[in-house]
Design a protein around this motif. Structure first.
Motif, PDB file in Angstrom:
ATOM      1  N   GLY A 187       1.013  -1.144   0.019  1.00 20.51           N
ATOM      2  CA  GLY A 187      -0.054   0.066   0.152  1.00 20.51           C
ATOM      3  C   GLY A 187       0.847   1.229   0.138  1.00 20.51           C
ATOM      4  N   ALA A 188       0.218   2.227  -0.525  1.00 20.08           N
ATOM      5  CA  ALA A 188       1.083   3.480  -0.876  1.00 20.08           C
ATOM      6  C   ALA A 188       0.223   4.821  -0.197  1.00 20.08           C
ATOM      7  CB  ALA A 188       1.796   3.657  -1.835  1.00 20.08           C
ATOM      8  N   MET A 189       0.680   5.696   0.661  1.00 14.00           N
ATOM      9  CA  MET A 189      -0.139   6.583   0.940  1.00 14.00           C
ATOM     10  C   MET A 189      -0.053   7.884  -0.180  1.00 14.00           C
ATOM     11  SD  MET A 189       0.258   8.808   4.672  1.00 14.00           S
ATOM     12  CE  MET A 189      -0.849   7.688   5.506  1.00 14.00           C
ATOM     13  N   GLY A 190      -1.100   8.590  -0.311  1.00 12.89           N
ATOM     14  CA  GLY A 190      -1.102   9.870  -1.087  1.00 12.89           C
ATOM     15  C   GLY A 190      -2.326  10.128  -1.482  1.00 12.89           C
ATOM     16  N   SER A 191      -2.470  11.434  -2.165  1.00 17.84           N
ATOM     17  CA  SER A 191      -3.866  11.757  -2.474  1.00 17.84           C
ATOM     18  C   SER A 191      -4.175  11.118  -3.830  1.00 17.84           C
ATOM     19  CB  SER A 191      -3.845  13.445  -2.770  1.00 17.84           C
ATOM     20  OG  SER A 191      -2.779  13.686  -4.044  1.00 17.84           O
ATOM     21  N   ARG A 192      -5.465  11.106  -4.643  1.00 24.53           N
ATOM     22  CA  ARG A 192      -5.521  10.610  -5.658  1.00 24.53           C
ATOM     23  C   ARG A 192      -4.591  11.324  -6.922  1.00 24.53           C
ATOM     24  NH1 ARG A 192      -9.642   7.122  -5.154  1.00 24.53           N
ATOM     25  NH2 ARG A 192     -11.085   7.463  -3.402  1.00 24.53           N
ATOM     26  N   ARG A 193      -4.423  12.566  -6.780  1.00 20.72           N
ATOM     27  CA  ARG A 193      -3.401  13.131  -7.647  1.00 20.72           C
ATOM     28  C   ARG A 193      -2.108  12.516  -7.373  1.00 20.72           C
ATOM     29  NH1 ARG A 193      -2.431  19.616  -8.195  1.00 20.72           N
ATOM     30  NH2 ARG A 193      -0.767  19.371  -9.685  1.00 20.72           N
ATOM     31  N   THR A 194      -1.605  12.378  -6.248  1.00 21.09           N
ATOM     32  CA  THR A 194      -0.341  11.776  -6.048  1.00 21.09           C
ATOM     33  C   THR A 194      -0.437  10.353  -6.610  1.00 21.09           C
ATOM     34  OG1 THR A 194       0.067  13.127  -4.123  1.00 21.09           O
ATOM     35  CG2 THR A 194       1.202  10.964  -4.420  1.00 21.09           C
TER      36      THR A 194
END
Length: 380
Positions: free
Chosen positions: A293-300
């Motif tokens: 899993g990777a954290m970040g916004s949808r843009r990220t």
């Protein structure tokens, strides 16, 4: 019984009948933990210890009686003697419940498979009925075998025993659980001791951020061996991550490429930096781990996916990526986000939907899987 797996496997190879005595209950102070066993073969040879010497003589006599006379498995309790500290009892002041059963290798053929798995250092769990109806006492279920064999237990009991064994196998710990106790499964409650041979599953957290501190606490609570890794020494300190088992200063992709992982490993990328993320995720998605899993916004996420494709990560690997990380719980704080992440890890591990149970129909617990084997009937 796993403490004497080597001797038991040798006796299996010689088709030698033996009596197995196992600690199935501990009250107060006792010298050895649940699941510890000793065994006595038909020639009177004994291996193992269940009390450090306090009650071995009495247990040895029980084992020999069962070998000579036969009969079903039986429980015995040993405790401290107020009148004579040297009488049969525990001078440490505790009490032990011991299950003694006769093991004929021909009647318990798949116990040898379980012992072989232990010998090969493969994750193994043996669920043993240690209290309940006499006809079920001593029956065992092996979780982790490659073969599937018909169960002589009711399917509902088999499913429950397997579910409990798998959960404890994943956590890497031996424990006593209760199942049954209702008209659908079994009118009587059964106590089942799950013997586990496995290391704890690993949670690898990359990124020395506040979210990593909260996630390491949640991961440890669930039984993971937690590692926090970041290339920045000023942030990657034991003081900031007291709940982690390991705090590692290294480039994330380099550390991941050198550390042992397996299908139970969860990889959580919290770095928010493409110079770390892309080589790390490229490495993680190529490994046989259970969760990435990777954290970040949808843009990220969209930007990250574009960079991963440019780095030639194949589509069949990209579909394994959980990004943005976590379930939709409305989480905002690090602690709430940690709950969201571990909830998604559990759903991915158990191949479930993550939806509210009230929105679903059918059994709450998963069906009995194919990697479980009944290993004995509990009677000679």
């Amino acid at each position: 019984m796993l403490n004497i797996a080597d001797a038991l496997r040798r006796w299996y190879g010689e088709a030698r009948t033996f009596a197995l005595a196992t600690v199935v209950g501990v009250q107060g102070s006792a010298p050895l933990p649940l699941g510890t066993s000793m065994a006595v073969d038909v020639d009177g040879q004994a291996v193992g210890s269940i009390s450090g010497g306090c009650v071995e003589g009495a247990v040895y006599d029980l084992c020999q009686h069962l070998l000579d006379e036969g009969g079903p498995a039986q429980r015995a309790r040993f405790g401290y003697s107020d009148d004579d500290a040297f009488a049969v009892g525990l001078t440490c002041g505790g009490e032990l419940d011991v299950l003694v059963q006769r093991i004929d290798p021909a009647a318990f053929p798949h116990l040898d498979d379980a012992l072989a798995a232990v010998d090969d250092a493969r994750p193994t769990a043996i669920a043993q009925v240690v209290d309940g109806p006499e006809d079920l006492l001593g029956r065992m279920l092996y979780v982790g075998g490659e073969d599937t064999h018909p169960s002589v237990l009711p399917d509902t009991l088999s499913r429950q025993m397997t579910a409990q064994a798998q959960a404890l196998l994943f956590a890497g710990r031996t424990a006593l659980v209760e199942i049954g106790g209702d008209a659908v499964t079994c009118p009587e409650t059964l106590s089942v001791l799950v013997h586990v041979h496995a290391s704890r599953p690993r949670m690898l957290i990359f990124g020395a951020v506040d979210f990593a501190a909260a996630l390491s606490r949640a991961g440890r609570f669930l039984g993971y061996r937690v590692t926090v890794c970041d290339a920045r020494p000023v942030f990657t300190t034991r003081a900031r991550f007291p709940d982690a088992d390991e705090v590692v200063v290294d480039w994330p992709h380099r550390y991941l490429g050198q550390t042992p992982v397996d299908a139970r490993t969860a990889v959580c990328v919290l770095t928010h930096d493409t110079k770390f993320d892309i080589p790390l995720l490229r490495e993680a998605l190529s490994l046989p781990v259970g969760y990435v899993g990777a954290m970040g916004s949808r843009r990220t996420h969209d930007h990250r996916m574009r960079l991963l494709r440019e780095a030639s990560v194949p589509e069949h690997q990209l579909v394994r990526l959980h990004s943005p990380i976590g379930l939709d719980l409305g989480a905002s704080s690090p602690e709430e986000t940690a709950i969201s992440v571990v909830a998604e890890i559990l759903a991915a591990r158990n191949q479930t939907t993550g939806l509210p149970l009230s929105d679903l129909t059918g059994p709450i617990h998963a069906a009995w899987p194919k990697n479980s084997t009944l290993v004995g009937s509990g009677t000679p």
